[in-house]
Scaffold this motif. Structure first.
Motif, PDB file in Angstrom:
ATOM      1  N   PRO C 236       0.859  -1.191   0.000  1.00 15.67           N
ATOM      2  CA  PRO C 236       0.000   0.000   0.000  1.00 15.67           C
ATOM      3  C   PRO C 236       0.889   1.234   0.000  1.00 15.67           C
ATOM      4  N   ARG C 237       0.467   2.261  -0.703  1.00 17.89           N
ATOM      5  CA  ARG C 237       1.346   3.426  -0.767  1.00 17.89           C
ATOM      6  C   ARG C 237       1.390   4.157   0.565  1.00 17.89           C
ATOM      7  N   GLY C 238       2.457   4.860   0.759  1.00 19.61           N
ATOM      8  CA  GLY C 238       2.601   5.582   2.017  1.00 19.61           C
ATOM      9  C   GLY C 238       4.058   5.635   2.436  1.00 19.61           C
ATOM     10  N   ARG C 239       4.289   6.270   3.596  1.00 15.16           N
ATOM     11  CA  ARG C 239       5.649   6.350   4.082  1.00 15.16           C
ATOM     12  C   ARG C 239       5.884   5.152   5.002  1.00 15.16           C
ATOM     13  N   TYR C 240       7.050   4.569   4.908  1.00 16.19           N
ATOM     14  CA  TYR C 240       7.375   3.359   5.656  1.00 16.19           C
ATOM     15  C   TYR C 240       8.630   3.531   6.505  1.00 16.19           C
ATOM     16  N   ARG C 241       8.705   2.719   7.539  1.00 15.61           N
ATOM     17  CA  ARG C 241       9.980   2.546   8.241  1.00 15.61           C
ATOM     18  C   ARG C 241       9.997   1.118   8.751  1.00 15.61           C
ATOM     19  N   ARG C 242      11.146   0.683   9.187  1.00 21.43           N
ATOM     20  CA  ARG C 242      11.195  -0.650   9.765  1.00 21.43           C
ATOM     21  C   ARG C 242      11.100  -0.532  11.277  1.00 21.43           C
TER      22      ARG C 242
END
Ligand code: TPP
Ligand code: TPP
Ligand code: SF4
Ligand code: SF4
Ligand code: MG
Ligand code: MG
Lengths: 352, 617, 617, 352
Positions: C236-242
């Protein structure tokens, strides 16, 4: 057959009493897993040495611990051992000692194990004067859980769990032991093995709870916490080696000492400002009052050097001794218990 | 010795059983009166079951509702398993006692009141607006007012006691009345008084005088129209005494330790209703019993484990909150595979709950209440005297399987008492088996092939030095091991060891038909009530059996097939369905629960009603 | 920035997923290398799942078997739920690392070793009798020996570091090799180095040099015959982090407290593997987070309860032994009906067990592990990032139902990481509802008619002074009550309150056919493996679905009917059958258990095998 | 809106600040259920009195306790209250105080609750200098469980659980408090309500942990344990009333006093054997060193009278104060936390 013999399985092997043992004999097959350079190695070595030296039969020694790097100790001793749960070693030792009072029981604990979660058991063990030796390896940190502050971490210490510095006054192990009326209270440091050996031997000979705070360097999470008293160049200026009956002196030339101004201690240099040897406070570990011992324990850097050695050493009846005495008196008075009589006591009647 | 003239027209009525309750202020000595009555009923051969009911305050204000103390007993000419649903006779020593206890009285029952105490002040303390003796509140009961305070005072006057001490004898006056009513002899009480007060002659004489006065008063005033007689029950022959559950548990531990040839080390922290076990055991020093009053429950449990490690029979006792605290230490005992007995005397929870009331709600905790996979056997005593057998059984299993064992009792068993045929120690199994091993074979986790128990070798044994602890250990060698496959193996072995205990315990036995419409399953102190209810229902047409469980983990091996032989199943327990959960999980049997948590045992009536409801479903 | 010439004949192979393990001495920086690789894979759009494996010793002797530290990651072009059964590529920085990790490697996999470390001394420390690089021990794998120590030393020589510091850069050399192998960019690592070592330029430069040297070496020496490419996943689009599970749990608590408009009071006692939650939260002071490092777990739990009483979001975190210790305090929270969140990060038990290894064996304790009837909701996170959502959910339920909530995580989730689409705080529910009441209506146990929650009124509120505690309280008024009927009522109300939560949680959703041959049920961290296994089996003819549970008490309301739609049921969990017990009790469904406790998550293979076995029964 | 306001429901009733309250206003509707004659009544009365006196708004006061007769205290106060689990009151109070530092928090505990099961929490509370007042009602017995010995029972006491007499040295509450570095340490007795009132008021004013040992008679299980210091005819000879800055005197005519011989205290009679007022030890509750306080606390019958009053009273930063200070500094430095920034921290990337 004495009680204790009842508890043993048929020994097919000679008891150690018959043997002369060396330090090596006290090393267990388990590989020692402390970090290279950990201050605990020195303690382990000295304890193995002390037991061999005093001829304690291996089967008569029991090492009891809680949880922590320091509490892995029992696995490394070729004696009986039980590695318990966190903070509860004094209670475990209580059971062991009361089941078999003639065992030589050693509790090994850390500043977290013994003073954080286990503080209460420690105090109650000491006030009961159970005849065990307690080695509290104080490295001012939780080693095994990788570096959070402990109850002995200095105020303001930054650790993983105190990124802005701790906001708690540290606890003083020796003060707590004195307040709990421990009958033998001492402090030593991992780096001075000769001193440690003497204290361990004295503790082992003591009947009643012997409490020893051992400053122990954690090379990973609190390295250098005790440099002032371990570094050969500094240590003479920063530590007092207590000797019963001797005046309190320190410094590389032994020219500094402690005097009392009212109830407050002060540092003097002999020959300066009229300070003479006779004015120095004289150590007395055998006085029943705790005042002197507590005063010496309160000496702390930066104002004062830190005291090492035996603060207090008193003979008092032990818990295990009194417990067995009550049992023996009962047997003497009423005879060894007779089950049929016990079960048939009180109001009884026959039905036929 | 004491011969009283019988009133001429004394009428005797034969009954099978009777239920009496003594109730008064905490200071009125009702427990003592009740216990004496129970002793005497026992001695003349009745089966007796008792239920004391203490106030939760130590000493509530005199005359207050909170200060009422009661003692109920049932006695019968055959097995009685419960202190009775509702008393037929109530002794109420003051208005508060009447207020608190009247609701329980059987319709038409007898109320004996100390009318002297029904003063305006006392009525107010009991929140009575009008005097119940006169305002019709007791219509429907048979009220017998007796001026007990006055009569007692007169009877004891010659002994010259202080007023306070004199007044304290009036429980014996009440006892005298009760003994007359049930045609019981005075003699044993008098003997007991002589022994008890051998160092206080005036008190002895005063109590005896009050007792006689009560008996005499009943006799001469024709207070009761009839005297009830309960014939002796048919009990197995032998010598008997009455035991409370806590006394029985204490004795069971001592005897088991002696049969194991080891000292008992009992470490405990006081808690209601388990404290008496510690207190009892602290008296048995000549049996080499070592009692340690610990600083808390964790220390107690851990000290007992230490004792076991060093070869003693390590045991501890507690109640709910303490069991919660021992959870971590129990895990240590599971991992180190050391014998340990935990007697958990349940009380109403959760948390502090109702500390003086009974409940059966620690079963789930006992079975599941530790982190990790840590199985251990769970037992439950059925009656006060059964606490003796089950404490012995707990020690047996603990040693034989090298495991902690939880024995569940409860406040009802702990304080209740019943006649117990005195055990003959030599007839009990010898428990000295484990721990006899030669050092050449020794490895700390080398298991017995049958029981899977590891050897129990205590410090002091030359050549067997070893170290154990809470970290996972390598199979056989006992070295610390972080190896996954070994952990799985050890976890499975620990579980299998406990499961195998099923082979070593008696099968479940149905009371009643071996198959049929309904099986009522119970455990612990509900035994008596459920048995009585099932007996009652069995007189009807339905085929109803009772299965009572004393081993709750593992279950008796035949339990599954047995339960399947009944069309329906009702599980009666004083909790919200904990045994029911265990049974459903284990056997996938649907079961209805009869669950009440009202701080008291079931009433027979409740169980009978539930059985009928279940039969009609 | 960094342009390296491509070797002429570079061959690209497209794969769907890849599994790599970095292994070396604790001091070798394998966790860092692995995490960097995972970050980069994430950034280029792969789904990534990681599994670190620390030694249990803090710092075992260098080169010893006990000192081996590993980091495994799987990355893929579609959802990956597990760090992979068996790595295809293994980096072994010394003989011990090879010895410990080789057994896990896929047959035919690639072994990249730092040949410089295969000295006689190191071989001996690793218990190798002969050199495995030359004695044929690696036949069947593709061995690629690289003189990493030497090449690294050469690369970093210009920066003039100490020998020890220079040597510590070699993890970046290995990382460089790995990045080349999977055609990943160097750029993000270089940026990270620039930020991380902004105050230590020589280290920054040295690490960068080593990284480039590794990449370059792979490129120029044609070390690998092929380069593998894994296409971006469709996320899904969006900002990610681990996020690791512990980071996620910490963030979830902070966000929930903020959404409730109350300070978070987190009291905890350090314990592996839960300590990082405390450590993370202690950094968030500007969010008014109050972290209390307590003297033990009991104090921690009780302090959190005190915090809740005074209106804060009281939370605590621990692992198994600590959960056991908190049992009594949890009972207090049940009785006082105060919100409380307990994050229990499970590890292998019982007792101290295997403290650095994962397990799912605290479920029974969470559900049943308190004396008395003390029900509370139990939740479990499915993946590392799910710890965020479930921590939030725990706070939501705690406040809404005025109850302690246990959230189960485990060491695998706590230390593992996965990409997380960064939550938008405003999109999360507003939790500020409870606690808004007027003093005229106020009574401490007057319940909300829908949720049955009592009002949450903190000290400081005028006119609402009240007292609560562990003793049973009267319905509504909250006065201490020892009355039996009231106790039954309150006990039932507490149970009903928790049961009603079922209405307030999402239904269970099967993954796969809505009915069929088999349903595989799992909970907690087994999610990924079970899902992957079920997906694999779904390619065959059998109708197999996966039901994963995040709410374990109460269960989702549709669970019973849902499970009955499958002919058979397999419950997979890293314990001996704890969820299975709950399900059997609740639904009387027979179920087979897949149960392993080996200190690690299931392997996909194990689950697939068990599914086939079950289908064939 | 300040944090604390966030926690409250809409007050429709005026805050107590506005009111002038009497002792009666602090009485809760719950009937007091201690035994008639129990020493706890006096404590309850004095505490209600003190709060009214000092104008503490009822809604701002929180009473926290463990389990025991004494621990029923909170139910009887018309304030907020929480009756916790056995021994854990200091930890409960810790949470309460850190959630709302401006509350007036009172811990009520017993010798069993506070020193047996709860000893460790007590110590840690004191070393942290949490701003709470701790009332330890010491009756030397477990009252609620009907009469077993407690950690303060004198050596040899026969109780239900020690039919042959205890074999443990009792613990000294004041010594433990001093060793734990409590900043306010005092002792009073149930029978002297005027003295108790003064001590309570001083404790309430103190910022930091105020620890008060209150000798409290259990009429049922340990009646008369403190007769020497409660009985009007004997008490003057057996107790010292400490006053900061005053010489240590006692006796009905105040002619006896304590002097120091080295570090050992001794009793003198003024005018006899040359003892003069100037020789007497002078109390100083404000000195940072614990020596004097510990020495005074160690005075015990039969050799010495027992000291009552404030042993130690120091100003030090409180735990709750420091905690909030770290929070405020963080907010000052970084601004009030921004969730979006927090969640989006570290390495992030976009997927579209
Ligand atoms: C009940 C419980 N709580 C917490 C832990 C985690 N833990 C293990 S060791 C330790 C602290 C050890 O500190 P210390 O006694 O100083 O030992 P060190 O490692 O420093 O020698 C903690 C908190 C645990 N094992 N059990
Ligand atoms: C966990 C737990 N253990 C034990 C008890 C039983 N218990 C209640 S009060 C008490 C001792 C109380 O002694 P103390 O604090 O001196 O209070 P007192 O009744 O003398 O005022 C004990 C052991 C309990 N309620 N909870
Ligand atoms: S972490 Fe510290 S205390 Fe623990 S073994 Fe390493 S050096 Fe020693
Ligand atoms: S038992 Fe003792 S302490 Fe408890 S209320 Fe009665 S007199 Fe007071
Ligand atoms: Mg440490
Ligand atoms: Mg007390």
């Amino acid at each position: 057959m004495s009680t204790d013999e009842r508890l043993l399985c048929q020994p097919q092997q000679a008891a150690d009493e018959a043997l002369s043992l060396s330090k090596r004999d006290f090393q267990s097959p388990q590989q020692v897993k402390w970090c290279p350079g950990c201050g605990s190695f020195a303690v382990l070595g000295q304890v193995q040495h002390a037991l061999a030296e005093m001829g304690v039969p291996r089967e008569k020694a029991v090492f009891v611990s809680g949880i922590g790097c320091s509490s892995r100790f029992p696995y490394y001793m070729n004696t009986y051992g039980i590695h318990g749960i966190h903070g509860r070693a004094p209670a475990l030792a209580w059971g062991v000692k009361c089941a078999q009072p003639d065992l030589s029981v050693w509790v090994v604990t850390g500043d977290g194990d013994g003073l954080s979660i286990g503080g209460n058991h420690l105090i109650h063990c000491m006030r009961r004067n159970l005849d065990v030796n307690i080695l509290l390896l104080n490295n001012q940190v939780y080693g095994l859980t990788k570096g959070q502050y402990s109850p002995t971490s200095p105020y303001g210490t930054r650790t993983k769990s105190s990124p802005s510095g701790t906001i708690e006054q540290p606890i003083h192990p020796v003060q707590i032991a004195l307040a709990a009326e421990a009958t033998f209270v001492a402090r030593t440091v991992f780096s001075d093995t000769a001193h440690m050996a003497r204290i361990l031997a004295a503790a082992a000979r003591h009947r009643g709870t012997a409490f020893i705070e051992i400053l122990q360097n954690c090379v990973v999470f609190a390295d250098g916490a005790f440099t002032e008293v371990t570094d050969r160049r500094q240590r003479d200026a920063h530590r007092i080696l207590l000797e019963d009956g001797e005046p309190i002196r320190f410094g590389s030339d032994g020219r500094q000492g402690i005097v009392l101004r009212g109830l407050e201690p002060a540092v003097v240099t002999l020959g300066e400002e009229g300070a003479a040897e006779e004015d120095l406070l004289v150590h007395n570990a055998k006085t029943p009052s705790r005042t002197l011992a507590a005063l010496l324990a309160s000496l702390e850097p930066p104002q004062f050097p830190q005291a090492f050695g035996i603060f207090r050493q008193l003979e008092k009846p032990t818990y295990d001794g009194l417990l067995m005495q009550q049992i023996h008196s009962a047997v003497e008075k009423n005879g060894r218990g007779d089950l049929a009589r016990l079960l048939g006591a009180g109001t009884t009647w026959y039905v036929d | 010795m004491t011969r009283l003239p019988h009133a001429v027209d004394r009428k005797f009525v034969q009954v099978h059983s009777a239920t009496v309750r003594f109730a008064g202020d905490s200071g009125d000595g009702m427990q003592l009166a009740g216990n004496q009555f129970a002793d005497i009923a026992s001695m003349v051969g009745n089966m007796v079951c008792t239920l004391p009911d203490f106030p939760s305050e130590i000493r509530a204000p005199a005359g207050s509702l909170g200060g009422v103390s009661g003692f109920q007993l049932a006695f019968a000419d055959r097995d009685v398993f419960t202190p009775g649903d509702a008393p037929y006779v109530l002794f109420a020593m003051n208005p508060a006692a009447l207020k608190v206890n009247l609701p329980d009285l059987m319709a038409g029952g007898i109320v004996l009141v100390n009318e002297d105490e029904f003063t305006a002040a006392n009525l107010e303390k009991a929140d009575y607006e009008a005097n119940p003796l006169t305002d019709g509140a007791l219509d429907g009961y048979r009220l017998i007012p007796v001026p007990m305070s006055r009569l007692n005072a007169e009877a004891v006057a010659p002994m010259g006691l202080s007023r306070r001490d004199a007044a304290r004898c009036k429980n014996f006056f009440a006892l005298g009345l009760a003994l007359w009513l049930y045609d019981r002899p005075l003699q044993p009480v008098l003997e007991w008084l002589i022994h008890k007060f051998r160092r206080n002659i005036p008190s002895m004489a005063a109590n005896a005088a009050s007792l006689r006065a009560g008996y005499h008063y009943a006799n001469t005033t024709e207070l009761f129209r009839v005297t009830y007689q309960v014939a002796p029950a048919k009990l197995p022959r032998g010598r008997y005494r009455r035991l409370t559950g806590n006394e029985a548990a204490a004795l069971g531990l001592v005897v088991a330790a002696e049969r194991a040839g080891r000292p008992l080390l009992y470490a405990s922290y006081p808690i209601t209703p388990a404290s008496e076990i510690l207190q009892e055991l602290s008296k048995y020093k000549e049996f080499d019993v070592r009692t340690l009053q610990a600083e808390d429950e964790i220390a107690a449990c851990v000290a007992a484990i230490g004792g076991s490690f060093a070869g003693a029979i390590g045991a501890t006792g507690t109640s709910g909150p303490g069991l919660s605290l021992k959870a971590e230490a129990l895990g240590l005992a599971v991992m180190t595979e050391l014998p340990l007995v935990v007697v958990n005397v349940q009380r109403a929870g959760p948390s502090t709950g109702l500390p003086t009331k009974t409940e059966q709600s620690d079963l789930a905790m006992a079975v599941f209440g530790r982190h990790g996979e840590s199985p251990l056997p769970v037992l439950a005593a059925a009656t006060p005297a059964d606490c003796f057998s089950m404490a012995f059984e707990a020690v047996r299993l603990a040693i034989r399987y090298m495991t902690p064992v939880i024995l569940l009792s409860d406040s009802f068993l702990a304080n209740g008492a019943e006649p117990w045929r005195i055990a003959v120690p030599e007839d009990l199994p010898d428990l000295s088996a484990n721990g006899r091993i030669s050092p050449t074979d020794f490895a700390p986790y080398r298991r017995d092939s049958r029981t899977l128990a590891r050897p129990w070798v205590a410090p002091g044994t030359p050549g067997c030095m070893h170290r154990i602890g809470g970290l996972e250990k390598e199979h056989e060698t006992g070295q610390v091991s972080y190896e996954g496959a070994n952990h799985h193996r050890m976890t499975t072995l620990r579980a299998e060891k406990i499961a195998r205990i099923a082979r070593d315990i008696p099968p479940a036995e149905p009371f009643g038909p071996p198959e049929g419409d309904l099986v009522v399953v119970g455990w612990g102190s509900s035994f008596g009530v459920v048995r009585a209810a099932v007996e009652e229902v069995q007189e009807g047409p339905a085929e109803v059996a009772h299965v009572h469980l004393r081993h709750l983990n593992p279950f008796p091996p035949n339990l599954g097939p047995l339960l399947k032989r009944y069309r329906r199943m009702l599980v009666a327990e004083n909790n919200l369905g904990q045994l029911r959960t265990l049974l459903r999980d284990r056997f996938l049997n649907d079961a209805t629960g009869l669950n009440r948590v009202e701080g008291r045992p079931f009433r027979i009536r409740e169980v009978v009603t539930a059985i009928h409801a279940e039969l009609e479903r």
